[in-house]
Design an enzyme around this catalytic site. Structure first.
Site, PDB file in Angstrom:
ATOM      1  N   ASP A 286       0.868  -1.176   0.000  1.00 21.81           N
ATOM      2  CA  ASP A 286       0.000   0.000   0.000  1.00 21.81           C
ATOM      3  C   ASP A 286       0.904   1.225   0.000  1.00 21.81           C
ATOM      4  O   ASP A 286       1.678   1.440   0.946  1.00 21.81           O
ATOM      5  CB  ASP A 286      -0.895   0.015   1.239  1.00 21.81           C
ATOM      6  CG  ASP A 286      -1.915  -1.115   1.232  1.00 21.81           C
ATOM      7  OD1 ASP A 286      -2.192  -1.631   0.144  1.00 21.81           O
ATOM      8  OD2 ASP A 286      -2.419  -1.465   2.309  1.00 21.81           O
ATOM      9  N   ASP A 444     -13.899  -4.497  -1.923  1.00 20.27           N
ATOM     10  CA  ASP A 444     -13.687  -4.145  -0.510  1.00 20.27           C
ATOM     11  C   ASP A 444     -15.007  -4.285   0.254  1.00 20.27           C
ATOM     12  O   ASP A 444     -15.718  -3.298   0.486  1.00 20.27           O
ATOM     13  CB  ASP A 444     -13.175  -2.705  -0.380  1.00 20.27           C
ATOM     14  CG  ASP A 444     -11.803  -2.516  -0.989  1.00 20.27           C
ATOM     15  OD1 ASP A 444     -10.971  -3.429  -0.878  1.00 20.27           O
ATOM     16  OD2 ASP A 444     -11.554  -1.455  -1.580  1.00 20.27           O
TER      17      ASP A 444
END
Length: 589
Positions: A286, A444
């Protein structure tokens, strides 16, 4: 580089431009006109080349790049091996090449359109018929066959008997064929001498089949439901369906053998005993800017990436390029970057993630995926960029696959509402030009418990562990904007729709499990991996090596991804693979 040559056809003459400089719009336009190259079409008009020949040294390889997809990785691999590159600018450059590499990327029809309209098809056929040193990669192998069923039938170069067809997903095999698989070498291939029993990396939905008519060409096969052609060799002509530039050290040895046939590489040990498609272990980074503006690798706790301290600073776990390089050395099968900083004011060419990709791809020779910000946007100067332009820039900078999140949710919602494929969503546009194998949809979801499955319109499951109030059922609500906004669509419904719209793979996260280290959400992953016929990557929650074997044994996940445990060195990648091997799960070593 030589002066630009002139190329004459019997009906017209045109000044040739650098082949790799074809704009994306040109490729799209050619793709739209692909019906002109169906099986009813005739062979290209006679080519007359009128330019002086040049010479090239033994350390120069000629690259045929028609401007679609990630060819940067091939360039980087060639340079890494100590060779210089000369790009094809005219058909004459093909005919004069000492060694020619054709890394075909994208759709068969659009590639043949480009080759035909630029006059390269006839030159390429002549070069190969003359037994000149040639290496085709992926689509560069398929185009040698008579035709393809992809958006067709469409004529190929017709040098090898056979039709390129789509994999059959009805027998339980997931399409696209993505990942590390084994080769069965049929004859002396030279360039495969160092592969041994190691895996190589494939990513494709279409394949050619071996037959009596083409058996003199076939040098190796691979099994994925059926045996398909993995490589061909006749004389100095080679082509491979897999991607050597993405197959680690083993793949580099294939390129080295072609570039320098006299090299005496020592054969690799047969550790690993590759026999079938391996389960993939993926390292995820990330990436975002910290409060000082520096790009860092961070990791969230249920998507919160800030330290719970007085300063509340962004959690910093390292520099992205360095970490990616380390994970490559550690044995990661893929590296995935998630750009969690918008950079909306940057001109497209200056996006920091592009620099990360460019530098990473110079020394990392496994697949790279990038996600975050793959959507239409307008920069601070008022310049508008389509999602296709954004994706194209990522591909040119070194990405092999792009991951779409929020944009895919909106597209799916619209499709459910209208039942119409507009072809305008980022998912549809990118998969049309680059193929569905290049498009990952990142989901998600957040778990929502219910007492009765009939309470909601979405697909529910009986959960393994009851909810906080004893609920036995749950559905998984999709979110957008980094998990901050829930949407009226479930993960099951989204997965089914995005497969229909052109996704080639699903990255399945779980907000409830993110950063907890208690294992993947097996209920969720089983639900989605059973519902679709494309590969599913399990993500969120890994905390031990046992969590990886659990998700592979209990679900149909094709890969498992982790971040924090790798960044913090709590669980090394090699330990994960050694554990999986002991459990009888095939992995790449």
């Amino acid at each position: 580089m030589e002066a630009v040559a002139y190329v004459s056809f019997t009906s017209f003459a045109t000044k040739s431009l650098p082949f790799s400089s074809l704009s994306q719009s040109s490729i799209i336009n050619l793709n739209q006109n692909r019906h002109k190259n169906t099986l009813k079409s005739k062979s290209p008009r006679k080519l007359v080349v009128c330019a002086s020949s040049g010479s090239s040294s033994g350390s120069v390889v000629t690259l045929l790049d028609y401007g679609a997809g990630n060819v940067r990785s091939v360039r980087n691999a060639i340079r890494y091996l100590g060779f210089e590159i000369e790009d094809v600018r005219t058909p004459e450059d093909i005919l004069n090449a000492d060694r020619l590499i054709f890394p075909g990327v994208g759709a068969f029809a659009s590639a043949m359109d480009v080759l035909t309209k630029t006059g390269m098809a006839e030159a390429l056929s002549t070069y190969i018929k003359n037994d000149r040193p040639f290496l085709g990669i992926c689509l560069g192998l398929q185009l040698l066959f008579e035709s393809s069923e992809e958006n067709g039938p469409v004529n190929g170069l017709g040098l090898i008997p056979g039709v390129v067809g789509r994999f059959n997903s009805s027998n339980g095999f997931r399409v696209p064929h993505i990942g590390w698989n084994a080769l069965q070498v049929a004859k002396d291939s030279e360039i495969l001498d160092d592969v041994g029993d190691h895996h190589v990396y494939f990513v494709h939905s279409y394949r050619a089949m071996p037959s009596d008519d083409n058996k003199e060409w076939v040098s190796s096969t691979c099994n994925y439901g059926d045996d398909f052609v993995a490589s061909i060799r006749r004389g100095n002509v080679h082509a491979v369906q897999f991607h050597p530039e993405k197959s680690g050290d083993v793949g580099l040895s294939v390129l080295r053998r072609f570039l320098n046939p006299k090299s005496q590489g020592t054969k690799k040990s047969t550790q690993g005993k590759a026999s079938k498609l391996a389960k993939r272990v993926i390292a995820c980074l990330d990436v975002r800017a910290n409060d000082k503006g520096d790009l860092v690798v961070t990791k969230g706790d249920q998507y919160d990436v800030r330290e719970h301290t007085k300063e509340n600073e962004v959690r910093n776990l390292g520099k992205p390029v360095e970490l990616a390089g380390q994970y490559y050395k550690d044995g990661a099968d893929e590296v995935s970057f998630l750009n969690i900083t918008g950079f909306r004011d940057f001109p497209l060419g200056d996006l920091p993630m592009l620099q990360v990709l460019r530098h990473t791809s110079e020394n990392v020779f496994v697949p790279l995926t990038v996600g975050g910000g793959i959507r239409d946007f307008t920069d601070a100067n008022g310049r508008y960029y389509s999602s296709l332009e954004v994706a194209s820039e990522y591909f040119r900078s070194g990405a092999d696959k792009i991951s779409i999140g929020s944009d895919a949710v909106y597209a799916a919602e619209e499709y459910i509402k209208t039942k119409v494929k507009t072809g305008k969503s980022s998912l549809e546009q990118i998969s049309k030009v680059y193929g569905n194998q290049a498009v990952v949809v990142s989901i998600d979801p957040r778990r929502v418990y219910v007492k009765d499955p009939n309470d909601v319109q979405f697909k529910t499951i009986r959960v393994t562990k009851p909810g906080p109030n004893g609920e036995e059922y749950a559905w998984y609500q999709c979110t957008v904007n980094g998990g901050r906004e829930g949407r009226p669509i479930g993960a099951y419904e989204l997965a089914k729709v995005v497969e229909e719209l052109g996704a080639g793979e699903i990255l399945l996260n779980c907000i409830d499990c993110d950063g907890q280290g208690k294992g993947f959400d097996i209920d969720l992953i089983k639900l989605i991996s059973d519902a679709v016929s494309i590969p599913v990557i399990a993500s969120s929650g890994a905390g031990s090596v046992e969590h990886f074997s659990e998700v592979f044994m209990k679900t149909n996940a094709s890969a498992a991804l982790a971040a924090g445990i790798f960044h913090r060195k709590e669980v090394p990648i090699q330990s994960v693979k050694e554990h999986l091997l002991k459990e009888g799960i095939e992995v790449r070593i």
